[in-house]
Write a protein that holds these residues in place. Structure first.
Motif, PDB file in Angstrom:
ATOM      1  N   ALA A 189      -7.786   7.271   8.941  1.00  0.00           N
ATOM      2  CA  ALA A 189      -7.368   6.105   8.170  1.00  0.00           C
ATOM      3  C   ALA A 189      -6.833   6.523   6.803  1.00  0.00           C
ATOM      4  O   ALA A 189      -5.954   5.868   6.225  1.00  0.00           O
ATOM      5  CB  ALA A 189      -8.540   5.140   8.006  1.00  0.00           C
ATOM      6  N   ARG A 190      -7.357   7.614   6.275  1.00  0.00           N
ATOM      7  CA  ARG A 190      -6.895   8.118   4.988  1.00  0.00           C
ATOM      8  C   ARG A 190      -5.479   8.677   5.126  1.00  0.00           C
ATOM      9  O   ARG A 190      -4.620   8.445   4.279  1.00  0.00           O
ATOM     10  CB  ARG A 190      -7.851   9.225   4.519  1.00  0.00           C
ATOM     11  CG  ARG A 190      -7.480   9.864   3.195  1.00  0.00           C
ATOM     12  CD  ARG A 190      -7.720   8.900   2.059  1.00  0.00           C
ATOM     13  NE  ARG A 190      -7.671   9.576   0.770  1.00  0.00           N
ATOM     14  CZ  ARG A 190      -8.046   9.033  -0.373  1.00  0.00           C
ATOM     15  NH1 ARG A 190      -8.505   7.796  -0.384  1.00  0.00           N
ATOM     16  NH2 ARG A 190      -7.966   9.695  -1.507  1.00  0.00           N
TER      17      ARG A 190
ATOM     18  N   TRP B  96      -3.255   8.106   7.590  1.00  0.00           N
ATOM     19  CA  TRP B  96      -2.304   7.110   8.078  1.00  0.00           C
ATOM     20  C   TRP B  96      -2.829   5.719   7.795  1.00  0.00           C
ATOM     21  O   TRP B  96      -3.236   5.014   8.714  1.00  0.00           O
ATOM     22  CB  TRP B  96      -2.066   7.294   9.582  1.00  0.00           C
ATOM     23  CG  TRP B  96      -1.427   8.597   9.919  1.00  0.00           C
ATOM     24  CD1 TRP B  96      -2.047   9.778  10.164  1.00  0.00           C
ATOM     25  CD2 TRP B  96      -0.021   8.858  10.007  1.00  0.00           C
ATOM     26  NE1 TRP B  96      -1.131  10.758  10.408  1.00  0.00           N
ATOM     27  CE2 TRP B  96       0.120  10.226  10.319  1.00  0.00           C
ATOM     28  CE3 TRP B  96       1.126   8.061   9.854  1.00  0.00           C
ATOM     29  CZ2 TRP B  96       1.369  10.823  10.480  1.00  0.00           C
ATOM     30  CZ3 TRP B  96       2.366   8.663  10.024  1.00  0.00           C
ATOM     31  CH2 TRP B  96       2.476  10.032  10.325  1.00  0.00           C
ATOM     32  N   PRO B  97      -2.834   5.314   6.531  1.00  0.00           N
ATOM     33  CA  PRO B  97      -3.343   3.985   6.242  1.00  0.00           C
ATOM     34  C   PRO B  97      -2.477   2.952   6.939  1.00  0.00           C
ATOM     35  O   PRO B  97      -1.272   3.166   7.067  1.00  0.00           O
ATOM     36  CB  PRO B  97      -3.250   3.870   4.717  1.00  0.00           C
ATOM     37  CG  PRO B  97      -2.474   5.046   4.250  1.00  0.00           C
ATOM     38  CD  PRO B  97      -2.248   5.986   5.382  1.00  0.00           C
TER      39      PRO B  97
ATOM     40  N   ARG C 235      -5.929   8.610  -4.573  1.00  0.00           N
ATOM     41  CA  ARG C 235      -4.944   9.183  -3.658  1.00  0.00           C
ATOM     42  C   ARG C 235      -4.167  10.316  -4.320  1.00  0.00           C
ATOM     43  O   ARG C 235      -3.608  11.183  -3.655  1.00  0.00           O
ATOM     44  CB  ARG C 235      -3.985   8.102  -3.190  1.00  0.00           C
ATOM     45  CG  ARG C 235      -4.678   7.136  -2.279  1.00  0.00           C
ATOM     46  CD  ARG C 235      -3.699   6.310  -1.477  1.00  0.00           C
ATOM     47  NE  ARG C 235      -4.434   5.645  -0.422  1.00  0.00           N
ATOM     48  CZ  ARG C 235      -4.660   6.194   0.755  1.00  0.00           C
ATOM     49  NH1 ARG C 235      -4.190   7.396   1.018  1.00  0.00           N
ATOM     50  NH2 ARG C 235      -5.343   5.554   1.654  1.00  0.00           N
TER      51      ARG C 235
ATOM     52  N   SER D 229       0.838  -1.181   0.000  1.00  0.00           N
ATOM     53  CA  SER D 229       0.000   0.000   0.000  1.00  0.00           C
ATOM     54  C   SER D 229       0.878   1.238   0.000  1.00  0.00           C
ATOM     55  O   SER D 229       2.037   1.207   0.404  1.00  0.00           O
ATOM     56  CB  SER D 229      -0.938  -0.002   1.205  1.00  0.00           C
ATOM     57  OG  SER D 229      -0.181   0.201   2.375  1.00  0.00           O
TER      58      SER D 229
ATOM     59  N   THR E 158      -4.943   2.528  12.255  1.00  0.00           N
ATOM     60  CA  THR E 158      -6.185   3.241  11.947  1.00  0.00           C
ATOM     61  C   THR E 158      -7.259   2.275  11.462  1.00  0.00           C
ATOM     62  O   THR E 158      -8.436   2.490  11.713  1.00  0.00           O
ATOM     63  CB  THR E 158      -5.958   4.328  10.887  1.00  0.00           C
ATOM     64  OG1 THR E 158      -5.270   3.751   9.779  1.00  0.00           O
ATOM     65  CG2 THR E 158      -5.159   5.477  11.460  1.00  0.00           C
ATOM     66  N   ALA E 159      -6.846   1.213  10.778  1.00  0.00           N
ATOM     67  CA  ALA E 159      -7.836   0.223  10.331  1.00  0.00           C
ATOM     68  C   ALA E 159      -8.477  -0.433  11.536  1.00  0.00           C
ATOM     69  O   ALA E 159      -9.691  -0.636  11.587  1.00  0.00           O
ATOM     70  CB  ALA E 159      -7.173  -0.820   9.435  1.00  0.00           C
TER      71      ALA E 159
ATOM     72  N   ALA F 274     -12.506   5.786  -0.562  1.00  0.00           N
ATOM     73  CA  ALA F 274     -11.906   4.788  -1.441  1.00  0.00           C
ATOM     74  C   ALA F 274     -12.112   5.146  -2.899  1.00  0.00           C
ATOM     75  O   ALA F 274     -11.347   4.719  -3.771  1.00  0.00           O
ATOM     76  CB  ALA F 274     -12.507   3.413  -1.140  1.00  0.00           C
TER      77      ALA F 274
ATOM     78  N   ALA G  56       2.100   6.556   3.883  1.00  0.00           N
ATOM     79  CA  ALA G  56       1.271   7.623   4.430  1.00  0.00           C
ATOM     80  C   ALA G  56       1.785   8.976   3.992  1.00  0.00           C
ATOM     81  O   ALA G  56       2.974   9.158   3.739  1.00  0.00           O
ATOM     82  CB  ALA G  56       1.280   7.537   5.949  1.00  0.00           C
TER      83      ALA G  56
ATOM     84  N   ARG H  25      -9.533  -0.941  -5.217  1.00  0.00           N
ATOM     85  CA  ARG H  25      -9.332   0.471  -5.039  1.00  0.00           C
ATOM     86  C   ARG H  25      -9.797   1.129  -6.313  1.00  0.00           C
ATOM     87  O   ARG H  25      -9.647   0.593  -7.406  1.00  0.00           O
ATOM     88  CB  ARG H  25      -7.873   0.808  -4.751  1.00  0.00           C
ATOM     89  CG  ARG H  25      -7.741   2.273  -4.453  1.00  0.00           C
ATOM     90  CD  ARG H  25      -6.349   2.695  -4.100  1.00  0.00           C
ATOM     91  NE  ARG H  25      -5.913   2.193  -2.814  1.00  0.00           N
ATOM     92  CZ  ARG H  25      -4.831   1.439  -2.709  1.00  0.00           C
ATOM     93  NH1 ARG H  25      -4.144   1.114  -3.782  1.00  0.00           N
ATOM     94  NH2 ARG H  25      -4.445   1.034  -1.544  1.00  0.00           N
TER      95      ARG H  25
ATOM     96  N   ASP I 200     -15.730   5.935   4.561  1.00  0.00           N
ATOM     97  CA  ASP I 200     -14.595   5.102   4.148  1.00  0.00           C
ATOM     98  C   ASP I 200     -14.671   4.745   2.670  1.00  0.00           C
ATOM     99  O   ASP I 200     -13.712   4.917   1.919  1.00  0.00           O
ATOM    100  CB  ASP I 200     -14.618   3.801   4.968  1.00  0.00           C
ATOM    101  CG  ASP I 200     -13.288   3.549   5.634  1.00  0.00           C
ATOM    102  OD1 ASP I 200     -12.418   4.440   5.562  1.00  0.00           O
ATOM    103  OD2 ASP I 200     -13.136   2.459   6.218  1.00  0.00           O
TER     104      ASP I 200
END
Lengths: 337, 580
Positions: free
Chosen positions: B386-387, B389-390, B475, B30, B394-395, B471, B33, B297, B467
């Motif tokens: 969460a966005r 700091w993926p 990004r 992924s 955070t999840a 998604a 951040a 995604r 969320d």
């Protein structure tokens, strides 16, 4: 929430100490509000004491327990002797010492330590289709295979049923009760559910021939002007007062207790005295079709038509003591599944 | 919100194109951040802690030891309840997925008479709470009800003893009725997905010669998978929470068992124990949902939203499509509404609408608005953390914050009541010591405790909704915004919030409607003297009569329609291709 109602709320909260000194009291009840309202109105008219009512179907005891010493509750009202006993077990009550109350309610219809008193009685009866050739029945008969697919009843976990089953347990022991419950389950016309009135409705609808239900609903149905359909349900049935073999008809109670931390104790006691008085007992009997606990009040004509009530001599404390075991048996036989 | 950010818009569109290219390449890890805004993570932690507090209170309760033996609970309560719950969830899941997806496809990919109306009308059953639809159908389908009466008249029977339909009070009855009011949870996100995402790909597929069946099975369905997963999991949690319908229809679910264990046996620890088992079931549901959404995604979201070019169904096929699509609306909304209307009109004609009912309406709307605002704020904090700091922390926080939705209202209320009442007592005693007078129960008395319970209960809807909204935002937009000098907060204001608006509106409406319907927690925590429409209905139902109840039920349904209409209008505006 609008600004004004928020302001009112704030004012209520901030002025609580002032409000408490006025002539009023707080009633926590799990009884349906409409059944109690006429009584409370009569009380306020007579004494000038306003009654704030909180209606809580479930979780009344838990809420009062959680509120602890800060609880505004003065009087706790509930149906079913088990719920009353629950208040005592959780330490939410105090002894009622009013002579007037204790004189009005016989000792068999009170907590041994007077932590609660009964306000009214209701019999657990059998509704039968009017055309059915049946004049008498015992509770034991309900498990007879001749009723296969013909009985309607509400959830076995409902306090009205657990009360009856607990009484059966006290009479006959666990093994016989389990067999009896299995027998009834095998006789059911539909899954246990709905309310007691549904028994009469389903008899008229051809789903079942007999139903187990409380006595006062008959009067409530037959005189229902607001929902005339119910008159037809009430007219489709006749009422049998079943007895235990070697016993009488199972009755349960509605009752009231004085809250342990009642901030308006004097007013609360006045309410209890009023509710057990001849006048209020008359309202119970006439408007709610319940059996009065005060011997001074008479039953309504509808209830009188059921015939004489021979109350089962089993003490209510025995019903309370066996309630959890009865509930467990209901689960064991999968009564509601 | 979007004003003055035109340059950013253009920049991100260029970036988005590159992002689209990248998304076509296989990607394992992924994205790192972006950094900054660490306090959002703390905020997320705080929100999660708020949700967790009642759960911990429950665990504490459960550890008090149960009067009923665990072996008995397991053998005679939990096992059958687990079995019934599983069957119920499988059935409802199947219905909502099939119905929701098929209807979304019907409306998104076809054109037929009445499609525009059906497009939003299909959301209407959302306004009917499960306990209301169950009650209505018990009446409608009872041997004494209008349906069977008509049948007997047609078939020439006088007496219901001679002819009657099987009883609706059964597992299959419960599955059908719950499915009828819960399918919009799937329909809504899947339709949005088709409308916003599918056009390019589907048209490409069409140009490459896919048949319509292939188009649906190989492109649309996989594309809709995450939306189906979100919708179905919400619907199933709703089904898991339901108490009224199951109770009326004689299905002993876990929720009902918690009720009976607590209420009838006064066994709070036992009820808490069952509640914890239920949380395991829910954890499984959530895991299933995450699994169904895996490795998805979305790219290309910055392009202009373009509606799918629908296939025109003409003549009989068009009318058949309308009839088919309208059936769930008629059964899940029209019939109950009609019945409630006819019952309510009679009552109103007789006695009018009491001032009490108006007051209850205001209280209901006020509580729902307060809860919605709080739920959205909380959800935004969790989702944005969460966005930014993926990753695992955070999840996990997001999952914890979503726990409450799976707990039945009663259980949440119980979990909230214990700590809040303790806090209330402390405030009361503190005030008595410091000020010389008590405050009473401020938190419970003001309704704050109830709103807290709503937040715990419904936070999952905003977290989940926001969320999946995030998604869909590439990004690349974040990178663009940040490289153009926006901090996390500013990028949220300038970039994310405007793009999230559909997701936010959708979440707000779901929360609002569900708060209005909410019954068990409201019953337990509402302040002295406050009644909502739902508690009014229930207190009438407690007597087995629905004299004024039809009016209250109608009001719940009617109020629930308003947000659905608003939702439909926003959907239409987006569908028309205008920028949010």
């Amino acid at each position: 929430m609008t600004l004004s109602s928020r302001a009112t709320l704030l004012a209520t909260v901030l002025c609580l100490p002032a409000a408490l000194s006025a002539a009023e009291l707080n009633l926590y009840t799990s009884r349906e509000p409409k059944l109690v309202e006429p009584l409370l109105e009569a009380f306020t008219a007579e004494t000038g004491i306003a009654v704030n009512t909180v209606f809580l179907k479930d979780g009344l005891a838990e809420r009062v327990a959680a509120e602890g010493g800060s609880s505004p509750a003065d009087v706790l009202m509930a149906v079913d002797v088990g719920n009353m006993a629950d208040f005592v077990e959780k330490g939410l009550t105090q002894a009622i010492t009013s002579e007037a109350v204790l004189a009005a309610v016989p000792s068999t219809l009170r907590d041994p330590q007077n932590q609660w008193v009964a306000l009214s009685m209701r019999a657990r009866v059998v509704y039968a289709a009017k055309e059915l050739d049946l004049d008498a029945i015992t509770y034991e008969d309900l498990a007879d295979p001749k009723w296969a697919g013909k009985i309607c009843i509400r959830s076995g976990q409902h306090p009205y049923n657990t009360g009856l089953f607990a009484a059966y347990l006290a009479h006959h022991g666990a093994e016989a009760t389990e067999a009896w419950l299995s027998g009834i389950k095998a006789n059911l016309a539909r899954t246990p559910g709905g309310g007691d009135r549904d028994g009469a409705k389903d008899i008229l609808g051809g789903i079942c021939d007999i139903a187990v239900a409380n006595s006062y609903y008959v009067g409530l149905m037959r005189t229902n002007e607001k929902d005339p359909e119910q008159k037809a349900w009430g007219a489709a049935i006749k009422v049998l007062l079943p007895t235990f073999e070697n016993g009488g008809t199972h009755v349960n109670i509605s009752g009231a207790a004085l809250a342990k931390h009642a901030p308006n104790k004097a007013e609360a006691v006045k309410l209890l005295e009023f509710l057990t008085s001849d006048a209020a007992q008359k309202i119970y009997a006439e408007a709610n079709f319940e059996y009065p606990v005060n011997a001074g009040a008479e039953v309504s004509p509808v209830v009188a038509s059921f015939g004489p009530l021979a109350i089962d001599p089993l003490p209510l404390t025995e019903v309370v003591a066996n309630r959890k075991a009865a509930s467990a048996l209901v689960e064991r036989v999968g009564f509601d599944n | 919100m979007w004003n003055g950010s035109a340059s950013i818009t253009e920049a991100v569109q260029i970036m988005a194109a590159t992002d689209l290219m990248q998304s076509l390449l296989p990607r394992r890890t992924s994205r790192p951040a972006l950094g900054g805004g660490r306090h959002w993570v703390w905020g997320s932690g705080f929100v999660a802690a708020l949700v967790l507090a009642p759960v911990l209170a429950l665990i504490w309760q459960a550890l008090q030891g149960s009067d009923g033996l665990w072996a008995h609970l397991w053998a005679y309560v939990l096992r059958p309840a687990l079995g019934q719950t599983t069957v119920l969830l499988l059935g409802v899941g199947l219905i909502v997925i099939v119905l929701g997806t098929a209807l979304a496809w019907l409306v998104a990919a076809h054109d037929f008479p009445g499609r525009k109306v059906l497009d939003w009308a299909l959301l209407l059953p959302l306004a009917v709470p499960s306990y209301i639809i169950a009650f209505v159908y018990l009446e409608l389908l009872h041997p004494l009800g209008p349906v069977q009466e008509l049948l007997r008249a047609i078939l020439g029977y006088d007496n219901p003893r001679d002819f009657r339909l099987p009883d609706i009070r059964s597992m299959s009855g419960a599955i059908l009725l719950l499915g009828l009011v819960l399918y919009p949870y799937v329909y809504l996100p899947v339709r949005a997905m088709f409308a916003m995402q599918a056009a390019g790909l589907l048209e490409a597929g069409r140009m490459l010669g896919c048949t319509r069946t292939h188009l649906f099975a190989r492109l649309a369905l996989p594309l809709a998978r995450p939306a189906i997963a979100v919708g179905a999991s919400l619907a199933l949690m709703e089904a898991l929470n339901d108490i009224g319908a199951s109770e009326f229809l004689g299905v002993r679910t876990l929720t009902v068992s918690i009720y009976t264990t607590w209420v009838t046996r006064s066994d709070l620890p036992g009820a808490a124990q069952i509640a914890l088992v239920m949380l395991v079931v829910v954890a499984a549901l959530v895991a299933l949902e995450r699994f169904a959404r895996r490795k998805q995604r979305f790219a290309g979201g910055a392009q202009r939203i373009r509606p799918l070019l629908p296939e025109r169904l003409t003549g009989l096929r068009g009318w058949a499509a309308l009839a088919l699509g309208a059936l769930p609306v008629v059964l899940g909304f029209g019939a109950p509404l009609f019945w409630l209307l006819s019952e309510a009109v009679g009552r109103i004609g007789e006695a009018g609408i009491s001032p009490q009912l108006w007051a209850e309406m205001r209280a209901t709307l006020g509580l729902a608005a307060a809860a919605t605002a709080a739920v959205l704020a909380g959800g935004m904090v969790v989702a944005f953390a969460a966005r930014l700091w993926p990753g695992g922390t955070t999840a996990t926080l997001g999952r914890l914050a979503s726990l409450g939705y799976a707990m039945p209202g009663t259980v949440v209320a119980l979990g909230v009541l214990v700590p809040v009442a303790g806090l209330d007592r402390m405030i009361d005693q503190g005030a008595q010591m410091l000020l010389g007078f008590g405050t009473g129960l401020v938190l419970i008395g003001s309704g704050a405790a109830l709103v807290y319970a709503y937040v715990v209960r419904f936070l999952a809807m905003s977290v989940g909704g926001i969320d999946s909204g995030f998604a869909q935002i590439p990004r690349a937009l974040d990178h663009a915004a940040r490289s153009l000098g926006d901090g996390p907060g500013a990028s949220l204001r300038h970039v994310h919030l405007p793009l999230l608006r559909p997701a936010l509106v959708a979440a707000a409406l779901l929360v609002f409607v569900d708060t209005m319907k909410e019954l068990p927690a409201t019953l337990l925590l509402r302040p002295l003297g406050v009644e909502t429409l739902a508690t009014h209905l229930y207190s009438e139902a407690a007597r087995g009569t629905y004299e004024d109840g039809a009016i209250a039920a109608l009001a719940i349904v009617a109020a629930g329609i308003l947000p659905v209409i608003a939702l439909a209008r926003i959907g239409r505006r987006n569908g028309a291709g205008r920028r949010p």
